[in-house]
Design a protein around this motif. Structure first.
Motif, PDB file in Angstrom:
ATOM      1  N   TRP A  39      -1.988  -0.980  -6.323  1.00 17.15           N
ATOM      2  CA  TRP A  39      -1.526   0.408  -6.342  1.00 17.15           C
ATOM      3  C   TRP A  39      -2.057   1.139  -7.575  1.00 17.15           C
ATOM      4  N   GLU A  40      -1.978   0.497  -8.748  1.00 19.30           N
ATOM      5  CA  GLU A  40      -2.453   1.134  -9.976  1.00 19.30           C
ATOM      6  C   GLU A  40      -3.982   1.202 -10.025  1.00 19.30           C
ATOM      7  N   SER A  44      -2.759   5.068  -7.937  1.00 25.06           N
ATOM      8  CA  SER A  44      -1.386   5.232  -7.437  1.00 25.06           C
ATOM      9  C   SER A  44      -1.316   6.126  -6.208  1.00 25.06           C
TER      10      SER A  44
END
Length: 127
Positions: A39-40, A44
Motif C-alpha cells: 500500500w505504501e 497509498s
C-alpha cells in the motif's frame, strides 16, 4: 464485566507466549506487514483488489477477502475515482424553527404512537 477465569488466564498465557497464538492470528500479523508495504509502495492509492493482485505477483497466496478484512482492521483503503461525497453538517448555533404542532414522540409501549407523512395525501376532488 465479569469474564470466566479460564478466559483471563488463557489471554495472559498468550501474552507471555505469543507462539501459542492461533495460526490465523500469526498469518494475519505477517500479512498486515506485507499489505502495509504494498500500500505504501504504491503511494497509498491501491485498494484491496490491486493489493491482492500484487501479493499474488509476489508469490504470496492469500484470499482477496482476507486482504479486504485486514485493510478494514488496519483502517486503510484505496483512492476512489469521482467527486468526493459531501454531507450536510447542521449548524448547532443556528436557530431552529419552533414546534408549532406540539409533537411528542414518546410512547409507553410499542405501536402506541404512529407517525405518518401525509404530504402526498389525496384530497377529495368533486367533478
Amino acid at each position: 464485566m465479569p469474564i470466566a477465569p479460564s478466559t483471563y488466564y488463557s489471554h495472559k498465557q498468550i501474552q507471555r507466549e505469543p507462539e501459542r497464538l492461533s495460526n490465523r492470528k500469526k498469518r494475519d500479523a505477517e500479512l498486515i506487514i506485507l499489505i502495509r508495504e504494498v500500500w505504501e509502495d504504491n503511494m497509498s492509492v491501491y485498494g484491496a483488489r490491486k493489493i491482492w493482485k500484487q501479493l499474488q505477483l509476489d508469490d504470496h497466496q492469500v484470499a482477496r477477502c482476507t486482504v479486504e478484512r485486514l485493510m478494514r482492521v488496519m483502517g486503510i483503503q484505496g483512492v476512489r475515482r469521482g467527486k468526493a461525497h459531501k454531507t450536510t453538517i447542521p449548524d448547532e448555533q443556528q436557530d431552529k424553527p419552533l414546534d408549532l404542532v406540539n409533537r411528542q414522540f414518546t410512547a409507553e409501549q410499542p405501536n402506541q404512537l404512529w407517525v405518518a407523512d401525509i404530504t402526498y395525501g389525496v384530497l377529495g376532488v368533486q367533478h
